[in-house]
Design an enzyme around this catalytic site. Structure first.
Site, PDB file in Angstrom:
ATOM      1  N   TYR A 163     134.211  31.980 -65.435  1.00 54.37           N
ATOM      2  CA  TYR A 163     133.488  31.998 -64.927  1.00 54.37           C
ATOM      3  C   TYR A 163     132.280  30.812 -65.282  1.00 54.37           C
ATOM      4  O   TYR A 163     132.188  29.216 -65.010  1.00 54.37           O
ATOM      5  CB  TYR A 163     132.412  33.056 -65.160  1.00 54.37           C
ATOM      6  N   SER A 209     124.415  27.912 -64.226  1.00 59.63           N
ATOM      7  CA  SER A 209     123.243  28.573 -64.856  1.00 59.63           C
ATOM      8  C   SER A 209     123.401  28.539 -66.687  1.00 59.63           C
ATOM      9  O   SER A 209     123.782  27.820 -66.962  1.00 59.63           O
ATOM     10  CB  SER A 209     125.094  29.921 -64.955  1.00 59.63           C
TER      11      SER A 209
HETATM   12  N1  LIG Z   1     122.999  37.312 -61.967  1.00 63.26           N
HETATM   13  C1  LIG Z   1     122.748  36.173 -63.264  1.00 63.26           C
HETATM   14  O1  LIG Z   1     122.903  36.806 -63.753  1.00 63.26           O
HETATM   15  C2  LIG Z   1     123.095  35.270 -62.622  1.00 63.26           C
HETATM   16  C3  LIG Z   1     122.330  33.742 -63.778  1.00 63.26           C
HETATM   17  C4  LIG Z   1     122.835  32.429 -63.640  1.00 63.26           C
HETATM   18  C5  LIG Z   1     123.813  32.448 -62.443  1.00 63.26           C
HETATM   19  N2  LIG Z   1     123.851  33.242 -61.737  1.00 63.26           N
HETATM   20  C6  LIG Z   1     124.395  32.523 -60.221  1.00 63.26           C
HETATM   21  O2  LIG Z   1     123.288  32.663 -59.166  1.00 63.26           O
HETATM   22  C7  LIG Z   1     124.406  32.757 -57.833  1.00 63.26           C
HETATM   23  C8  LIG Z   1     123.713  34.201 -56.760  1.00 63.26           C
HETATM   24  O3  LIG Z   1     123.991  35.156 -57.916  1.00 63.26           O
HETATM   25  P1  LIG Z   1     123.165  36.329 -57.773  1.00 63.26           P
HETATM   26  O4  LIG Z   1     122.898  36.481 -59.109  1.00 63.26           O
HETATM   27  O5  LIG Z   1     122.341  36.138 -56.622  1.00 63.26           O
HETATM   28  O6  LIG Z   1     123.938  37.950 -57.488  1.00 63.26           O
HETATM   29  P2  LIG Z   1     124.552  38.160 -56.475  1.00 63.26           P
HETATM   30  O7  LIG Z   1     123.276  39.586 -56.074  1.00 63.26           O
HETATM   31  O8  LIG Z   1     125.939  39.501 -56.731  1.00 63.26           O
HETATM   32  O9  LIG Z   1     124.653  37.004 -54.793  1.00 63.26           O
HETATM   33  C9  LIG Z   1     125.678  36.057 -55.550  1.00 63.26           C
HETATM   34  C10 LIG Z   1     126.436  35.964 -53.288  1.00 63.26           C
HETATM   35  O10 LIG Z   1     127.334  35.098 -53.588  1.00 63.26           O
HETATM   36  C11 LIG Z   1     128.045  35.423 -52.660  1.00 63.26           C
HETATM   37  N3  LIG Z   1     128.818  35.597 -52.421  1.00 63.26           N
HETATM   38  C12 LIG Z   1     130.163  35.461 -53.239  1.00 63.26           C
HETATM   39  N4  LIG Z   1     131.424  35.001 -52.453  1.00 63.26           N
HETATM   40  C13 LIG Z   1     131.474  34.002 -51.508  1.00 63.26           C
HETATM   41  C14 LIG Z   1     131.788  33.541 -50.429  1.00 63.26           C
HETATM   42  N5  LIG Z   1     133.413  33.290 -50.552  1.00 63.26           N
HETATM   43  N6  LIG Z   1     131.151  33.448 -49.447  1.00 63.26           N
HETATM   44  C15 LIG Z   1     129.857  33.311 -49.183  1.00 63.26           C
HETATM   45  N7  LIG Z   1     128.852  34.026 -49.685  1.00 63.26           N
HETATM   46  C16 LIG Z   1     129.402  34.774 -51.395  1.00 63.26           C
HETATM   47  C17 LIG Z   1     127.511  37.300 -51.937  1.00 63.26           C
HETATM   48  O11 LIG Z   1     127.818  37.373 -50.928  1.00 63.26           O
HETATM   49  P3  LIG Z   1     128.824  38.694 -50.638  1.00 63.26           P
HETATM   50  O12 LIG Z   1     127.506  39.876 -50.659  1.00 63.26           O
HETATM   51  O13 LIG Z   1     129.153  38.731 -49.587  1.00 63.26           O
HETATM   52  O14 LIG Z   1     129.356  39.634 -51.686  1.00 63.26           O
HETATM   53  C18 LIG Z   1     126.034  37.105 -52.456  1.00 63.26           C
HETATM   54  O15 LIG Z   1     125.284  36.941 -51.107  1.00 63.26           O
HETATM   55  C19 LIG Z   1     125.808  32.533 -58.105  1.00 63.26           C
HETATM   56  O16 LIG Z   1     126.266  31.709 -57.872  1.00 63.26           O
HETATM   57  C20 LIG Z   1     126.047  33.001 -59.914  1.00 63.26           C
HETATM   58  O17 LIG Z   1     126.476  32.076 -60.248  1.00 63.26           O
HETATM   59  C21 LIG Z   1     123.389  34.430 -61.512  1.00 63.26           C
END
Ligand SMILES: NC(=O)c1ccc[n+]([C@@H]2O[C@H](COP(=O)([O-])OP(=O)(O)OC[C@H]3O[C@@H](n4cnc5c(N)ncnc54)[C@H](OP(=O)(O)O)[C@@H]3O)[C@@H](O)[C@H]2O)c1
Length: 277
Positions: free
Chosen positions: A151, A138
């Site tokens: 985080y 990130s």
């Molecule tokens: N959104 C942003 O602004 C942003 C920016 C930079 C980086 N990121 C990174 O991008 C990645 C994905 O996030 P996203 O933005 O796509 O958010 P999201 O839509 O909330 O997706 C997160 C995913 O991680 C899964 N997850 C959480 N804990 C888990 C576990 N123990 N085992 C397996 N799966 C698990 C969730 O599953 P459930 O549906 O079961 O909860 C969901 O599928 C993360 O690493 C986040 O830190 C996000």
């Protein structure tokens, strides 16, 4: 030869889009998720487009779940070409408000699970003599800011891990790619936890409220998750992928400012951008 990809956290957001994009590129894609009841939409899309995509259960925090999923893939396909370490979540709170247990939970998913996946899949890739490990870091892995302290620390740890293993795995033909998205419009912010103590402790109430509302406002205008998937696909197509790829204008802007300003100038700039101080 059919290439095989595995993506963690494919139930929504970046993982969902990346799984579909990889399958559209012809990778046989294991779209993994901890709760397979959330798989209806991705399965329907894959079926409608006749994509080579299979949903399997994988909770990255659970050693046995990880082992079972990898065993299934190796029995079915005997190879893994791409690993996308995407699963992750966040917690609001200052360093004083987030308990040690909460810090550990945060690191368990966002950091130790990535180590776990790499420790189990790197030997497969080394034996093959090729592979791509894509770690979703990130902008928060490059820039610290208040109230997402656990985080941010977990994402800084991902950066250190990724930079280090590039030297270790590179000689075996395994690429390690860091993806640094800015604010992406997914379920991420709605799913964020809040430190238990932050609810009771008034000390950081004002800054906590300011940062949460500032970040949520940025999230309204966030970059679509498909753009992250597109950058991942682009990186995988490179003959020699770069160590890191930034996604989103916000991320590019913050990193450019960090490069151009002194540390103190950057802190003042970030306070203004984030919570108008
Ligand atoms: N959104 C942003 O602004 C942003 C920016 C930079 C980086 N990121 C990174 O991008 C990645 C994905 O996030 P996203 O933005 O796509 O958010 P999201 O839509 O909330 O997706 C997160 C995913 O991680 C899964 N997850 C959480 N804990 C888990 C576990 N123990 N085992 C397996 N799966 C698990 C969730 O599953 P459930 O549906 O079961 O909860 C969901 O599928 C993360 O690493 C986040 O830190 C996000």
């Amino acid at each position: 030869m059919e290439k095989v990809a595995i993506v963690t956290g494919s139930s929504s957001g970046i993982g969902y889009e990346t799984s579909l994009s990889l399958a559209r590129e012809g990778y046989f894609t294991y779209a993994t998720m901890r709760d397979v009841e959330k798989a209806d939409i991705i399965k329907k899309v894959a079926e409608n487009e006749s994509l080579p995509l299979k949903v399997i259960e994988l909770d990255v925090d659970d050693e046995k779940s990880v082992e079972d999923a990898i065993r299934t893939i190796m029995e079915e396909k005997q190879r893994i070409d791409v690993l996308v370490n995407n699963a992750g979540w966040g917690i609001w709170g200052t360093a004083e408000d987030v308990s040690i247990e909460e810090f550990r939970e945060q690191f368990e998913t966002n950091f130790f699970s990535v180590v776990r996946m790499i420790q189990k899949i790197a030997p497969v890739m080394r034996k093959q003599g090729n592979g791509d490990i894509v770690n979703i870091s990130s902008i928060a892995g490059r820039i610290g800011f208040p109230v997402s302290t656990a985080y941010i620390s977990s994402k800084f740890a991902i950066e250190g891990l990724s930079e280090s293993i590039r030297y270790e795995l590179g000689p075996f033909g395994v690429n390690v790619i860091i993806i640094e998205p800015g604010v992406i419009k997914t379920n991420f912010f709605d799913s964020m936890k809040i430190a238990k103590k932050a609810d009771e402790n008034d000390t950081y109430k004002e800054i906590t409220e300011k940062v949460i509302s500032g970040v949520k406002m940025m999230a309204e205008m966030g970059t679509p998750p498909k753009e992250v998937a597109d950058v991942i696909i682009k990186s995988l197509k490179e003959q020699q992928p770069l160590p890191r790829y930034i996604v989103g204008n916000d991320a590019a802007m913050f990193l450019e400012a960090k490069k151009m300003k002194t540390d103190i100038e950057f802190e003042n700039y970030l306070k203004k951008e984030l919570y108008g101080e």
